[in-house]
Write a protein that holds these residues in place. Structure first.
Motif, PDB file in Angstrom:
ATOM      1  N   ALA A   1     -52.157  88.632  43.805  1.00 24.75           N
ATOM      2  CA  ALA A   1     -51.422  89.853  43.383  1.00 24.75           C
ATOM      3  C   ALA A   1     -49.875  89.774  43.712  1.00 24.75           C
ATOM      4  CB  ALA A   1     -52.042  91.201  45.266  1.00 24.75           C
ATOM      5  N   LEU A   2     -49.573  88.513  44.330  1.00 28.27           N
ATOM      6  CA  LEU A   2     -47.800  88.421  44.334  1.00 28.27           C
ATOM      7  C   LEU A   2     -47.902  88.290  43.081  1.00 28.27           C
ATOM      8  CD1 LEU A   2     -45.718  87.930  46.032  1.00 28.27           C
ATOM      9  CD2 LEU A   2     -45.884  85.723  46.322  1.00 28.27           C
ATOM     10  N   ARG A   3     -48.057  87.388  42.388  1.00 26.84           N
ATOM     11  CA  ARG A   3     -47.840  86.958  41.359  1.00 26.84           C
ATOM     12  C   ARG A   3     -47.609  88.519  39.702  1.00 26.84           C
ATOM     13  NH1 ARG A   3     -51.912  82.805  42.321  1.00 26.84           N
ATOM     14  NH2 ARG A   3     -52.814  83.465  40.536  1.00 26.84           N
ATOM     15  N   CYS A   4     -48.920  88.952  40.294  1.00 30.59           N
ATOM     16  CA  CYS A   4     -48.660  90.338  38.986  1.00 30.59           C
ATOM     17  C   CYS A   4     -48.077  91.110  39.629  1.00 30.59           C
ATOM     18  CB  CYS A   4     -50.410  91.029  39.485  1.00 30.59           C
ATOM     19  SG  CYS A   4     -51.976  90.135  38.793  1.00 30.59           S
ATOM     20  N   ILE A   5     -47.346  91.469  40.675  1.00 32.21           N
ATOM     21  CA  ILE A   5     -45.901  91.822  41.458  1.00 32.21           C
ATOM     22  C   ILE A   5     -44.871  91.486  41.169  1.00 32.21           C
ATOM     23  CG2 ILE A   5     -44.833  92.779  43.265  1.00 32.21           C
ATOM     24  CD1 ILE A   5     -46.922  94.655  42.384  1.00 32.21           C
ATOM     25  N   LYS A   6     -44.440  89.796  40.975  1.00 35.61           N
ATOM     26  CA  LYS A   6     -43.513  89.235  40.547  1.00 35.61           C
ATOM     27  C   LYS A   6     -43.215  89.371  38.814  1.00 35.61           C
ATOM     28  CE  LYS A   6     -42.979  85.595  43.846  1.00 35.61           C
ATOM     29  NZ  LYS A   6     -43.018  83.600  43.952  1.00 35.61           N
ATOM     30  N   ARG A   7     -44.895  89.220  38.024  1.00 33.29           N
ATOM     31  CA  ARG A   7     -43.842  89.465  36.585  1.00 33.29           C
ATOM     32  C   ARG A   7     -43.722  90.952  36.387  1.00 33.29           C
ATOM     33  NH1 ARG A   7     -48.939  86.421  36.292  1.00 33.29           N
ATOM     34  NH2 ARG A   7     -50.118  88.521  35.958  1.00 33.29           N
ATOM     35  N   HIS A   8     -44.688  92.022  36.926  1.00 32.06           N
ATOM     36  CA  HIS A   8     -44.166  93.780  36.673  1.00 32.06           C
ATOM     37  C   HIS A   8     -42.592  93.436  37.132  1.00 32.06           C
ATOM     38  CE1 HIS A   8     -45.616  97.132  36.231  1.00 32.06           C
ATOM     39  NE2 HIS A   8     -44.452  97.901  37.185  1.00 32.06           N
TER      40      HIS A   8
ATOM     41  N   ARG B   1     -65.724 101.588  43.389  1.00 38.97           N
ATOM     42  CA  ARG B   1     -65.505  99.247  43.793  1.00 38.97           C
ATOM     43  C   ARG B   1     -64.552  99.683  44.779  1.00 38.97           C
ATOM     44  NH1 ARG B   1     -63.472  96.776  38.458  1.00 38.97           N
ATOM     45  NH2 ARG B   1     -64.063  95.050  39.653  1.00 38.97           N
ATOM     46  N   PHE B   2     -64.953  98.534  44.913  1.00 39.81           N
ATOM     47  CA  PHE B   2     -64.172  97.850  46.551  1.00 39.81           C
ATOM     48  C   PHE B   2     -62.834  97.604  45.747  1.00 39.81           C
ATOM     49  CE2 PHE B   2     -63.867  94.381  49.087  1.00 39.81           C
ATOM     50  CZ  PHE B   2     -64.088  94.919  50.635  1.00 39.81           C
ATOM     51  N   ALA B   3     -62.215  97.731  46.647  1.00 39.46           N
ATOM     52  CA  ALA B   3     -60.357  97.932  45.941  1.00 39.46           C
ATOM     53  C   ALA B   3     -59.728  97.421  47.530  1.00 39.46           C
ATOM     54  CB  ALA B   3     -59.938  99.249  45.650  1.00 39.46           C
ATOM     55  N   ARG B   4     -58.704  96.424  46.719  1.00 42.43           N
ATOM     56  CA  ARG B   4     -57.703  95.744  47.827  1.00 42.43           C
ATOM     57  C   ARG B   4     -56.690  96.403  47.151  1.00 42.43           C
ATOM     58  NH1 ARG B   4     -61.211  92.622  48.603  1.00 42.43           N
ATOM     59  NH2 ARG B   4     -61.707  90.738  50.719  1.00 42.43           N
ATOM     60  N   ILE B   5     -55.391  97.777  48.297  1.00 40.97           N
ATOM     61  CA  ILE B   5     -54.157  98.087  48.006  1.00 40.97           C
ATOM     62  C   ILE B   5     -53.145  96.738  48.955  1.00 40.97           C
ATOM     63  CG2 ILE B   5     -53.117 100.065  47.585  1.00 40.97           C
ATOM     64  CD1 ILE B   5     -55.366 101.577  48.275  1.00 40.97           C
TER      65      ILE B   5
ATOM     66  N   GLY C   1     -43.358 100.180  46.849  1.00 45.14           N
ATOM     67  CA  GLY C   1     -44.340 100.316  45.916  1.00 45.14           C
ATOM     68  C   GLY C   1     -45.732  99.316  46.242  1.00 45.14           C
ATOM     69  N   THR C   2     -47.111 100.221  45.546  1.00 39.86           N
ATOM     70  CA  THR C   2     -48.318  99.770  45.568  1.00 39.86           C
ATOM     71  C   THR C   2     -48.895  99.098  44.683  1.00 39.86           C
ATOM     72  OG1 THR C   2     -49.580 101.833  45.549  1.00 39.86           O
ATOM     73  CG2 THR C   2     -48.771 100.821  47.392  1.00 39.86           C
ATOM     74  N   ILE C   3     -49.830  98.094  44.790  1.00 36.58           N
ATOM     75  CA  ILE C   3     -50.822  97.329  44.476  1.00 36.58           C
ATOM     76  C   ILE C   3     -52.215  97.095  44.201  1.00 36.58           C
ATOM     77  CG2 ILE C   3     -50.864  94.716  44.882  1.00 36.58           C
ATOM     78  CD1 ILE C   3     -50.639  94.051  41.852  1.00 36.58           C
ATOM     79  N   THR C   4     -53.059  98.148  43.218  1.00 41.06           N
ATOM     80  CA  THR C   4     -54.869  98.116  43.655  1.00 41.06           C
ATOM     81  C   THR C   4     -55.271  96.985  42.804  1.00 41.06           C
ATOM     82  OG1 THR C   4     -54.530 100.382  43.912  1.00 41.06           O
ATOM     83  CG2 THR C   4     -56.061  99.274  43.813  1.00 41.06           C
ATOM     84  N   LEU C   5     -56.381  95.975  43.687  1.00 45.53           N
ATOM     85  CA  LEU C   5     -57.260  94.863  43.081  1.00 45.53           C
ATOM     86  C   LEU C   5     -58.217  95.536  43.299  1.00 45.53           C
ATOM     87  CD1 LEU C   5     -55.186  91.965  43.844  1.00 45.53           C
ATOM     88  CD2 LEU C   5     -54.939  92.798  41.505  1.00 45.53           C
ATOM     89  N   PHE C   6     -58.486  95.578  42.206  1.00 40.43           N
ATOM     90  CA  PHE C   6     -60.728  95.919  41.962  1.00 40.43           C
ATOM     91  C   PHE C   6     -60.946  94.065  42.003  1.00 40.43           C
ATOM     92  CE2 PHE C   6     -59.211  99.310  40.506  1.00 40.43           C
ATOM     93  CZ  PHE C   6     -60.101 100.544  41.089  1.00 40.43           C
ATOM     94  N   GLY C   7     -60.832  93.539  43.122  1.00 34.73           N
ATOM     95  CA  GLY C   7     -61.488  91.461  42.974  1.00 34.73           C
ATOM     96  C   GLY C   7     -60.097  91.004  42.732  1.00 34.73           C
ATOM     97  N   TYR C   8     -59.877  90.357  41.005  1.00 38.33           N
ATOM     98  CA  TYR C   8     -58.998  89.677  40.418  1.00 38.33           C
ATOM     99  C   TYR C   8     -59.059  90.486  39.671  1.00 38.33           C
ATOM    100  CZ  TYR C   8     -58.779  85.915  43.262  1.00 38.33           C
ATOM    101  OH  TYR C   8     -59.349  84.867  44.272  1.00 38.33           O
TER     102      TYR C   8
END
Length: 141
Positions: free
Chosen positions: A30-37, A66-70, A85-92
């Motif tokens: 999640a941290l890597r995705c947020i940095k890119r975004h 689905r099971f999600a982590r926010i 901000g928030t990011i929602t992950l469904f697994g990876y």
């Protein structure tokens, strides 16, 4: 020889450690995705972290529950004000990244928008009749 109780305790501890390791990996993802975004939008990620906000069931893009982590994170545009901000992950898999309204530099927005539009394929718009014709020709093949 291990008793059944000891074996059960070892298995529960091993499962707990594996679950913790997977959660830690998803947080790093999640941290890597947020940095890119943030880099793509010319934002500054503050503190370099994401924090688990909620574990819940949410519907994904296909409507499946689905099971999600926010995770939540903080960013800034001008360096003066923090935005959450928030990011929602469904697994990876990233479900969505939500950013609140924030001020921006119009010149910077034009540069960013131009690069995004140039790299995006343009959608083809079909009428219902054209769609039915294409569908019928594909079914015959």
């Amino acid at each position: 020889m291990l008793s059944p109780l000891e074996l059960t305790i070892i298995i529960i501890v091993a499962i707990g450690l594996l679950w913790w390791w997977r959660i830690h990996g998803q947080r790093d993802y999640a941290l890597r995705c947020i940095k890119r975004h943030c880099e793509k939008l010319n934002l500054t990620l503050l503190d370099g972290y994401v924090a688990l906000k909620a574990i819940t069931f949410k519907r994904d893009g296909y409507g499946k529950l689905r099971f999600a982590r926010i995770y939540s994170f903080e960013f800034t545009v001008t360096g003066e004000q923090r935005y959450t901000g928030t990011i929602t992950l469904f697994g990876y898999h990233v479900g969505n990244i939500e950013l609140p309204p924030y001020p921006f530099n119009p010149q910077q927005a034009e540069e960013t928008q131009g690069s995004i539009v140039e790299n995006r394929p343009h959608p083809t718009i079909l009428t219902l009749d054209d769609y039915k014709k294409r569908k019928n020709t594909h079914e015959q093949d």
